[in-house]
Design a protein around this motif. Structure first.
Motif, PDB file in Angstrom:
ATOM      1  N   PHE A  60       9.563 -78.753  13.966  1.00  0.00           N
ATOM      2  CA  PHE A  60       9.872 -77.776  15.009  1.00  0.00           C
ATOM      3  C   PHE A  60      10.562 -78.519  16.146  1.00  0.00           C
ATOM      4  O   PHE A  60       9.932 -79.247  16.911  1.00  0.00           O
ATOM      5  N   SER A  86      13.724 -74.488  18.116  1.00  0.00           N
ATOM      6  CA  SER A  86      13.100 -73.432  18.917  1.00  0.00           C
ATOM      7  C   SER A  86      14.127 -72.630  19.701  1.00  0.00           C
ATOM      8  O   SER A  86      13.880 -71.467  20.027  1.00  0.00           O
ATOM      9  N   TYR A 181       2.654 -73.551  19.549  1.00  0.00           N
ATOM     10  CA  TYR A 181       3.756 -74.502  19.714  1.00  0.00           C
ATOM     11  C   TYR A 181       4.764 -73.800  20.627  1.00  0.00           C
ATOM     12  O   TYR A 181       5.563 -72.975  20.182  1.00  0.00           O
TER      13      TYR A 181
END
Length: 279
Positions: A60, A86, A181
């Motif tokens: 990520f 992201s 997250y």
């Protein structure tokens, strides 16, 4: 181009459980199958997250690109590694080509810049000119929409659309581990709501949604950190930090639009522009 983008790694003090690898990256085990990968010598102090299970890993964010993160991921990841940015800001897309076709959030603004299965972020999305970083073109392997689930082996990560910092930002919620997250939606240090597309109204809406949906014991892992007591560590926030951010944004929105910076709490400040009041 901004000067002093890096400092000597020898001048950095890492937390005891953060290991230095490749002379650049700080690596910390969040649990037995998740590691945080930091760049403490880079001025933005990026942190990416390698989430693994079985033969699969999900990265990520792919780092700033100041150094190649790929050899480190190859050592710590599983047989199959999928990259998922992201959002399209330059400091989260470094190294993106090293991992093959990427997973991308299925948002209209990102679909609009797709051409024949590839994405080229606009200058306003990427913002790399500030550090002379060229805009990449990269292949999309799969689109995944908000409220869908990314599966990494037996782990389930729910994709949340979390605009505020940028309109294309997403976060991942892992209910089994009570972990968000958060990427750039919330992080330690100077929280940016003054960049193109940043929106205080979105910040307020998403904060209220998260406060309603997340448990109070949530662990929020972030994409940027700052030294605390002179020590660099993987940045972790909690429910109270979300609540503090919500209160500050709500207070600001009662005022006339302006540009400035206000403290959120002892770990965060919020930078905003007049435009972010109306976006």
């Amino acid at each position: 181009m901004r000067e002093n983008l890096e400092v000597a790694i020898e001048t950095i003090t890492l937390a005891d459980d953060v290991l230095l690898e490749d002379g650049w990256f700080g690596v910390k085990a969040i649990d037995d199958a998740t590691i945080a990968i930091g760049e403490p010598a880079y001025h933005q102090r990026n942190w990416s997250y390698l989430i693994s299970d079985g033969d699969d890993s999900l990265l990520f964010d792919t780092g700033s690109g100041r150094r190649s993160i790929a050899p480190l991921v190859a050592r710590h990841g599983r047989a199959r590694v999928d990259a998922f940015p992201s959002h399209m800001h330059f400091d989260h897309l470094g190294n993106i080509h090293a991992f093959g076709p990427a997973t991308v959030a299925d948002l209209p603004m990102l679909r609009a810049i797709e051409t024949n299965g590839t994405l080229t972020p606009t200058d306003e999305m990427f913002l790399g000119a500030s550090e002379a970083v060229p805009v990449p073109t990269f292949e999309v392997g799969r689109w995944i929409a908000p409220d869908e689930v990314v599966r990494v082996g037996g782990r389930s990560l729910h994709v949340l659309h979390t605009p505020g910092h940028s309109p294309d930002s997403v976060s991942l919620w892992e209910a089994e581990r009570s972990r968000l997250y958060a990427a750039d939606f919330i992080y330690c240090g100077a929280l940016y709501a003054q960049t193109p597309g940043a929106s205080l109204r979105d910040y307020l809406r998403i904060c209220e949604q998260l406060l309603d949906d997340l448990p109070e014991q949530v662990q929020i892992v972030c994409a940027h950190g700052q030294p605390e007591n002179g020590v660099d560590d993987a940045p972790v926030l909690g429910y109270g930090d979300l609540h503090a951010l919500r209160n500050v944004v709500a207070m600001l929105l009662k005022d006339e639009p302006r540009t400035g910076e206000v403290p959120v709490n002892e770990r965060m400040d919020l930078r905003f522009s007049a435009e972010s009041f109306t976006a």
